[in-house]
Design a protein around this motif. Structure first.
Motif, PDB file in Angstrom:
ATOM      1  N   VAL A 112       0.838  -1.206   0.000  1.00  0.00           N
ATOM      2  CA  VAL A 112       0.000   0.000   0.000  1.00  0.00           C
ATOM      3  C   VAL A 112       0.868   1.249   0.000  1.00  0.00           C
ATOM      4  N   LEU A 113       1.939   1.226   0.794  1.00  0.00           N
ATOM      5  CA  LEU A 113       2.835   2.373   0.880  1.00  0.00           C
ATOM      6  C   LEU A 113       3.541   2.616  -0.451  1.00  0.00           C
ATOM      7  N   ARG A 120       9.827  -2.002  -7.519  1.00  0.00           N
ATOM      8  CA  ARG A 120       9.723  -0.786  -6.702  1.00  0.00           C
ATOM      9  C   ARG A 120       8.270  -0.351  -6.548  1.00  0.00           C
ATOM     10  N   ALA A 121       7.481  -0.469  -7.620  1.00  0.00           N
ATOM     11  CA  ALA A 121       6.069  -0.083  -7.560  1.00  0.00           C
ATOM     12  C   ALA A 121       5.250  -1.035  -6.702  1.00  0.00           C
ATOM     13  N   LEU A 122       5.654  -2.296  -6.643  1.00  0.00           N
ATOM     14  CA  LEU A 122       4.928  -3.290  -5.857  1.00  0.00           C
ATOM     15  C   LEU A 122       5.337  -3.280  -4.390  1.00  0.00           C
ATOM     16  N   GLY A 123       6.562  -2.851  -4.096  1.00  0.00           N
ATOM     17  CA  GLY A 123       7.040  -2.844  -2.721  1.00  0.00           C
ATOM     18  C   GLY A 123       7.581  -4.189  -2.299  1.00  0.00           C
ATOM     19  N   ASP A 176      -7.126  -0.053 -10.764  1.00  0.00           N
ATOM     20  CA  ASP A 176      -6.040   0.546 -10.003  1.00  0.00           C
ATOM     21  C   ASP A 176      -4.813  -0.365  -9.991  1.00  0.00           C
ATOM     22  N   ASN A 177      -3.628   0.249  -9.987  1.00  0.00           N
ATOM     23  CA  ASN A 177      -2.385  -0.516 -10.015  1.00  0.00           C
ATOM     24  C   ASN A 177      -2.245  -1.462  -8.827  1.00  0.00           C
ATOM     25  N   LEU A 178      -2.819  -1.106  -7.673  1.00  0.00           N
ATOM     26  CA  LEU A 178      -2.692  -1.971  -6.501  1.00  0.00           C
ATOM     27  C   LEU A 178      -3.385  -3.303  -6.708  1.00  0.00           C
ATOM     28  N   PRO A 197     -13.582  -0.968  -5.029  1.00  0.00           N
ATOM     29  CA  PRO A 197     -13.152  -1.567  -3.763  1.00  0.00           C
ATOM     30  C   PRO A 197     -12.871  -0.493  -2.710  1.00  0.00           C
ATOM     31  N   ILE A 198     -13.122  -0.831  -1.445  1.00  0.00           N
ATOM     32  CA  ILE A 198     -12.868   0.079  -0.330  1.00  0.00           C
ATOM     33  C   ILE A 198     -11.624  -0.405   0.410  1.00  0.00           C
ATOM     34  N   LEU A 199     -10.546   0.366   0.309  1.00  0.00           N
ATOM     35  CA  LEU A 199      -9.318   0.062   1.039  1.00  0.00           C
ATOM     36  C   LEU A 199      -9.337   0.863   2.335  1.00  0.00           C
ATOM     37  N   HIS A 200      -9.352   0.158   3.463  1.00  0.00           N
ATOM     38  CA  HIS A 200      -9.414   0.774   4.791  1.00  0.00           C
ATOM     39  C   HIS A 200      -8.103   0.460   5.495  1.00  0.00           C
ATOM     40  N   GLY A 201      -7.140   1.374   5.379  1.00  0.00           N
ATOM     41  CA  GLY A 201      -5.824   1.100   5.937  1.00  0.00           C
ATOM     42  C   GLY A 201      -5.081   0.089   5.086  1.00  0.00           C
TER      43      GLY A 201
END
Length: 416
Positions: free
Chosen positions: A16-17, A223-226, A304-306, A340-344
């Protein structure tokens, strides 16, 4: 090097970061948007505007309200981004032109029936090709309708989907051989120009070898994926175009750019997969472990990329997501265009909604929680806040609520 052991929660937070979906939102300036492009590498383009076009939603999820004209300026005036085929049709960095030029010419110059068919057809329609080049040289950028169809041999596709789109196909193939670029949009209309005229002075137009291209795209993908497996790297950025990936990853590990890792699942068991963390993500991991995690609640585009790698999304977040645009209405589980709802660091639900631009009404048809335990007043207020931001940004005059919304979330949304 011994692998770094991370918990599933830490792995999620790293991902996420890396995608700039945690921490305070940056100001929506040109400089910050370009920082986002350098972090994401690509932003998918899609014409559907049930809520807003995905290329704008991806930026909104990270910046909040911003002026969409900024994206047009980055492409049209500043020429810092252009359109190319990453994992799908996307905005990409102009400075990455050599990476995409390598694949453009591969498509055109490749052997086999397809490459030969393209070249033969273009030669037969030399007059159309020259007409396009002359018009662009005189008046570019231009849209497809600005060209006359002076073809001799109309384009016919095996599946029939592009039959009669002769000018469009010629532009596509001129893109494949690196002659033209898609350099702007008005709505869903693309504008083309000669690559040599449009690319800014100083753009690297040299021919990169395959090893250099794969090395660079591997670096950028991780790098984009972490944190990611080799398979996930292969599925990201320039999807499935990583020949020799294992060797490039070995080189990046030797240099300390890619750091081996293992994930401990929520059940305490070590996952079998071999993971890698980009060294630029290590400070983020340290901050997470020191309590520096700053969560947001955001709504994501279906593209979204995530979450564009659906298998990875399910593995890391236990979140099964498939877009249902092409599913018959009666067979849809959640809806036509679901965010989608990303909560944290968790996905707690999804929203089926639509913006009616004639009436100005933004309708929330349904809110589907992933788990009943997620339906709380706290999460409801967080969802209401981000939905309010979205509604204001897309110009909604009012928000209407459908029936299929959990009570605790409905109470929060009624304040919109």
């Amino acid at each position: 090097m011994e692998p770094i052991v991370v918990t599933l929660e830490e792995a999620r937070r790293l991902a996420v970061l890396a995608q700039r979906l945690a921490g305070p939102r940056p100001p929506a300036t040109k400089e910050k948007v370009m920082e986002l492009f350098h972090a994401l590498n690509c932003v998918q383009i899609d014409p559907i505007r049930a809520v807003e076009r995905t290329q704008l939603l991806v930026l909104w999820s990270r910046l909040g309200a911003f002026d969409p004209a900024l994206l047009d300026r980055l492409q049209g005036e500043d020429r810092l981004i252009f359109e190319a085929w990453a994992h799908c049709a996307s905005y990409v960095l102009t400075e990455d032109f050599p990476l995409f030029a390598h694949h453009m010419t591969d498509e055109y110059d490749g052997g086999g029936v397809w490459g030969e068919r393209i070249r033969t057809w273009m030669d037969a329609n030399a007059a159309l090709r020259q007409h396009i080049l002359d018009r662009l040289a005189a008046a570019g950028p231009l849209a497809t309708p600005d060209f006359e169809d002076v073809s001799v041999v109309p384009w016919e596709s095996t599946g029939g989907w592009s039959n009669g789109r002769t000018v469009t196909r010629m532009l596509d193939f001129l893109y494949y051989n690196g002659t033209v670029l898609s350099v702007g949009r008005k709505g869903n209309t693309k504008y083309w120009h000669l690559a040599e005229r449009w690319l800014p002075p100083g753009t690297d137009q040299s021919e990169w070898g395959e090893e250099d291209v794969v090395r660079r795209t591997t670096h950028k993908s991780l790098r984009a994926l972490g944190i990611a497996t080799a398979k996930q790297i292969n599925n990201h950025f320039i999807r499935k175009r990583y020949p020799g990936l294992a060797q490039r990853l070995a080189e990046l590990q030797e240099e300390g750019v890619a750091v081996p890792a293992r994930i401990v699942g929520s059940d305490g068991e070590m996952w079998a997969d071999k993971w890698l963390i980009h060294r630029e993500s290590l400070p983020g991991l340290d901050a997470i472990r020191r309590g520096g995690w700053q969560p947001r609640t955001v709504l994501l585009s279906p593209f979204d990329n995530l979450i564009c790698d659906r298998e990875r999304t399910q593995q890391l977040w236990d979140f099964y997501y498939r877009i249902e645009i092409y599913v018959p209405a009666a067979k849809r589980q959640y809806g036509y265009y679901v965010l989608p709802i990303l909560h944290g660091d968790r996905f707690i639900g999804r929203i089926d909604s639509k913006m009616d631009r004639k009436s100005g009404v933004y309708t929330i048809h349904a809110l589907y929680p992933e788990n009943e335990a997620d339906v709380t007043g706290e999460s409801g207020r967080a969802i209401a806040a981000t939905l309010g931001d979205l509604a204001g940004w897309i110009g909604a005059k009012s928000v209407e609520l459908g029936e299929n919304i959990p009570t605790a979330w409905r109470t929060a949304l009624e304040s919109l």
